[in-house]
Every structure is written in C-alpha cells, then in structure tokens.
Scaffold this active site. Structure first.
Site, PDB file in Angstrom:
ATOM      1  N   GLU A   5      30.477  20.050  75.679  1.00  0.00           N
ATOM      2  CA  GLU A   5      30.256  19.375  74.521  1.00  0.00           C
ATOM      3  C   GLU A   5      30.971  19.819  73.239  1.00  0.00           C
ATOM      4  O   GLU A   5      30.644  19.674  72.204  1.00  0.00           O
ATOM      5  CB  GLU A   5      28.614  19.405  74.195  1.00  0.00           C
ATOM      6  CG  GLU A   5      27.787  19.203  75.423  1.00  0.00           C
ATOM      7  CD  GLU A   5      26.389  19.126  74.982  1.00  0.00           C
ATOM      8  OE1 GLU A   5      25.857  19.379  73.723  1.00  0.00           O
ATOM      9  OE2 GLU A   5      25.550  19.358  76.102  1.00  0.00           O
ATOM     10  N   GLU A  38      19.649  24.135  77.843  1.00  0.00           N
ATOM     11  CA  GLU A  38      19.032  24.955  76.882  1.00  0.00           C
ATOM     12  C   GLU A  38      17.720  25.547  77.064  1.00  0.00           C
ATOM     13  O   GLU A  38      16.938  25.522  76.304  1.00  0.00           O
ATOM     14  CB  GLU A  38      18.934  24.060  75.531  1.00  0.00           C
ATOM     15  CG  GLU A  38      20.358  23.368  75.262  1.00  0.00           C
ATOM     16  CD  GLU A  38      20.313  22.595  73.958  1.00  0.00           C
ATOM     17  OE1 GLU A  38      18.999  22.252  73.596  1.00  0.00           O
ATOM     18  OE2 GLU A  38      21.439  21.918  73.529  1.00  0.00           O
TER      19      GLU A  38
HETATM   20  C1  XIL Z   1      23.066  14.776  70.819  1.00  0.00           C
HETATM   21  C2  XIL Z   1      23.353  13.494  70.708  1.00  0.00           C
HETATM   22  O1  XIL Z   1      24.730  13.664  70.536  1.00  0.00           O
HETATM   23  C3  XIL Z   1      22.793  12.703  69.563  1.00  0.00           C
HETATM   24  O2  XIL Z   1      23.005  11.503  69.622  1.00  0.00           O
HETATM   25  C4  XIL Z   1      21.044  12.869  69.798  1.00  0.00           C
HETATM   26  O3  XIL Z   1      20.567  12.205  68.814  1.00  0.00           O
HETATM   27  C5  XIL Z   1      20.830  14.404  69.993  1.00  0.00           C
HETATM   28  O4  XIL Z   1      21.515  14.894  71.100  1.00  0.00           O
HETATM   29  N1  XIL Z   1      23.258  19.653  73.220  1.00  0.00           N
HETATM   30  C6  XIL Z   1      23.071  18.627  73.904  1.00  0.00           C
HETATM   31  C7  XIL Z   1      23.452  17.175  73.867  1.00  0.00           C
HETATM   32  O5  XIL Z   1      22.872  18.994  75.160  1.00  0.00           O
HETATM   33  O6  XIL Z   1      22.654  16.391  74.674  1.00  0.00           O
HETATM   34  C8  XIL Z   1      23.085  16.775  72.283  1.00  0.00           C
HETATM   35  O7  XIL Z   1      23.300  15.438  72.149  1.00  0.00           O
HETATM   36  C9  XIL Z   1      23.911  17.772  71.222  1.00  0.00           C
HETATM   37  C10 XIL Z   1      23.390  19.044  71.512  1.00  0.00           C
END
Ligand code: XIL
Length: 379
Positions: free
Chosen positions: A270, A165
C-alpha cells in the site's frame, strides 16, 4: 525556467526513444516528445510486479484517461475498498459481488493480477458482525465469510490478504472483535479456512509498521504460529504508508531479510509517501486529527525542495527493492494519482496531499523519473 522537473526529464529522452517503439499509448502530453513516459510495469518486469489500488470509479472505468494510465503502468491491482467485508457482505445472508466480479473481469481482460483485500480485518466490518454477541454465532460468521468469499474467487484472484492489521505497535495482538471472540488462534484459523476455500490463491498477512522492530517480532511470531500449525502462508505484506524524509530504510531492509528467512514472499502492498504534517505514524484508519489550515500547507503546489525529497525517498526505496528483488515480489501503490489518494481525506479531511508518482493531471512526477532512472543507470 529550468525546474527540478525539467532537469530530471533530460536524461530520459534517450531511454524514452528506445522504449516507446512497442508502446501503443502514452499518458503524458504527447505533443512534446520529451514528455513521453515509459511504464513502470515494463521497466520492472523482470524484477517484481507493480500494482495499484483501484477505487469504484476506476473499476467502473469512468474516466478514460485514468483507465489508460492504469493499463499502461500496472500489472497488479488491489481493490481499495470493494472487497472489504463491509462492502461484500453487508448482512448475515447478503453478499454484494457485483463490483468484485467486475474487477475480476477487468483483470482477465487486461492481463492484470488481482490481490484481493481483505478477508479478516477489524475495520470496515459490517455493522451486523460488530453486533454479534454470541461466540458461536460470531465463529459461524467468520467461517461463512471466508468460505463464501474465498471460494467464489478461487482461480479468479491471484492472492488474498487473508488477515489485515492483527497486531499492536508493540507486537502484541490487537484487541479486536476477532481476538475477543476467538482468541489469538483466529489468525491461523483464517488461513486454514482460506487455504481450503481457495487452494490456488497465494495467502498473505498484511500490516502497517510491521517493518518496525517490535511489531516485526510480533509479526514473525504470528507467522511462525501459522506455519507450526501446518497451515500455508505465502507472504507478508508491509503496507508502506510512510512520511517524506522519514522512510525507515534500515528497518525495511532488515524486514525483507527476516521475513524472507521464514520462507515468505515479501510485498510492499500500500505504498505512499505523504508530505503533510501529522502527529503519529502508521495507518490506523480509526485514528484521525482535527481539520486545521496549518495542517494543509501546500494547497497551491508542492515546494520544489519537498518534491525533490519525495523523489529521493522513492529512489532509495526502489534501490532497496531492486537490491532484494529475489525476495520482493510486488510493489503496490495505494492509489493511481495524487488527486484520488486516500491521504487527501485521512487522517485529516480535505487536504491536498502528494504521495504518489502521478500528479493530479495524471502526469509523472519527479519521483516517477527517479524510480525509472534506477533502471536506466544499469543499462
Ligand atoms: C483505506 C482506503 O484507502 C480508504 O478509502 C478507506 O476509507 C479506509 O481504508 N490500510 C489498509 C487499507 O489495509 O485497506 C486502508 O484503505 C488504508 C490502511
């Protein structure tokens, strides 16, 4: 009553019968033969890896049913939180490797590849790192973190999300602590250090909304910069946090083509499709909305029409992934089942969301059957 669910399951009986011979355990209710399910990782074995994110209780194998479901359905795993800097590296000279080591062992034992997530990200950074004022000290932190963590897991993890990101929606660089302390070369530098510390791991750039034209253009520029510096980058991860009925199929396809034209592997890292209202897109974890009952309409169950839309969105998505299976190497869901998805707590706390292929009882949803059905149709 014949529900949408029942209708979807009917044609699967034949498939199930032909696929269960080699299966030793099933996750669905085995009392009814038509409830037996096949596994995603088996069905897509020749196409791409099928991953899930794992949280701490799952890594510790606390719930035997969830544990069985993970082993049955997935061949790749991304730690949801425990390899983020905040967790792994809480203080300048303190590292907590216990859970990550456990995950590595888990992967080895179960023949599951680990995609380590993530080395450099502005969120979930340890407090001490945020407080560093001096540029040289910050660069030392950056170097130490990558060297220590990536070299510890060299040969033990399959891949790293090296940078997560780094981009804004318009494709410019996000104003993060990394940008302000190190300038926009920090991305190339992160890949250079990761490559040195872990020469055998695949190295990826990962982001959300980077299938959208402006952000994609920024992502391509960023990748080219790394490549032009003679530094290895193996792939791009499109996170894939989308909304039901609004999945940007056209841009997703265009992105698969454009990223792979750079010589990169393309991954959906994701994946979840949420069904609840919100007033922004993407997945900036720092962006939140206030709790309000109107934002949590499906506490008592998902209406059939939305269940159907979700199944259709997943089906279209996997159709696209299959069409480009020579370019798409992995599809990872952000969680195992609806009950533990992060989307129950973000961007609004305490909601009941339904973004994944398995429900709160760990049973496959219509979306699961629509995805599996794509392969059945080809036989
Ligand atoms: C999220 C997790 O799922 C949560 O448990 C945590 O509180 C915050 O992060 N993008 C990403 C992930 O790259 O690491 C994130 O994961 C969601 C968005």
């Amino acid at each position: 009553m014949i529900t949408f669910n029942t209708i979807l399951k009917l044609p699967l009986i034949a498939l199930v019968a032909s696929c269960t011979a080699s299966k030793t355990n099933t996750v669905a209710d085995t009392t009814s033969p038509s409830n037996k399910v096949v596994s995603l990782k088996e069905v897509f074995k020749k196409d791409f890896g099928i991953g899930t994110a794992m949280n701490t209780p799952q890594i510790e194998e606390r719930d035997p049913k969830v544990n069985a479901l993970i082993k049955e359905q997935f061949n790749m795993v991304t730690p949801e939180n425990i390899m983020k800097a905040e967790e792994l590296h809480p203080q300048w000279d303190v590292y907590n490797f216990a859970l990550a080591d456990k995950l590595v062992e888990y992967g080895k034992k179960n023949n599951i590849k680990i995609n380590a997530h993530t080395l450099i990200w502005h969120s979930q950074l340890p407090a001490f790192a945020r407080r560093i004022q001096d540029v040289d000290s910050f660069k030392t932190f950056f170097r130490n973190h990558i060297n220590t963590v990536a070299s510890r897991y060299e040969g033990k993890v399959f891949s790293w999300d090296v940078v997560n990101e780094a981009l804004n929606e318009d494709g410019t660089m996000r104003k993060s602590v990394f940008l302000s302390k190190m300038g926009d070369d920090f991305v190339t530098e992160a890949f250079r250090l990761a490559q040195k510390a872990s020469p055998t791991a695949e190295l990826y750039y990962n982001d959300y909304n980077n299938e959208q034209p402006k952000k994609r253009a920024g992502c391509i520029a960023l990748v080219k910069k790394v490549q032009d510096a003679g530094v290895r980058i193996d792939g791009v991860g499109i996170q894939g946090h989308w909304h039901v009925g609004k999945v940007p199929f056209k841009e997703i396809e265009e992105s698969i083509l454009q990223y792979s034209a750079l010589g990169l592997k393309v991954m959906f890292t994701e994946l979840d499709i949420e069904v609840l209202p919100r007033n922004f897109s993407g997945a900036d974890v720092n962006q939140r909305m206030k709790e309000d009952p109107s934002l949590n309409p499906y506490v008592n169950g998902l209406p059939d029409s939305i269940q159907q839309q979700l199944a259709s969105d997943y089906e279209q998505l996997f159709k696209l992934f299959l069409k480009h299976k020579d370019k798409v190497t992995r599809v990872t869901f952000w969680g195992v089942h609806d009950g533990q998805s992060w989307l129950n707590g973000w961007p609004v706390r305490g909601r009941t969301n339904y973004p994944l292929l398995f429900d709160r009882q760990l049973q496959p949803k219509p979306a699961f059957y629509s995805v599996i059905g794509l392969k059945q149709a080809k036989k």
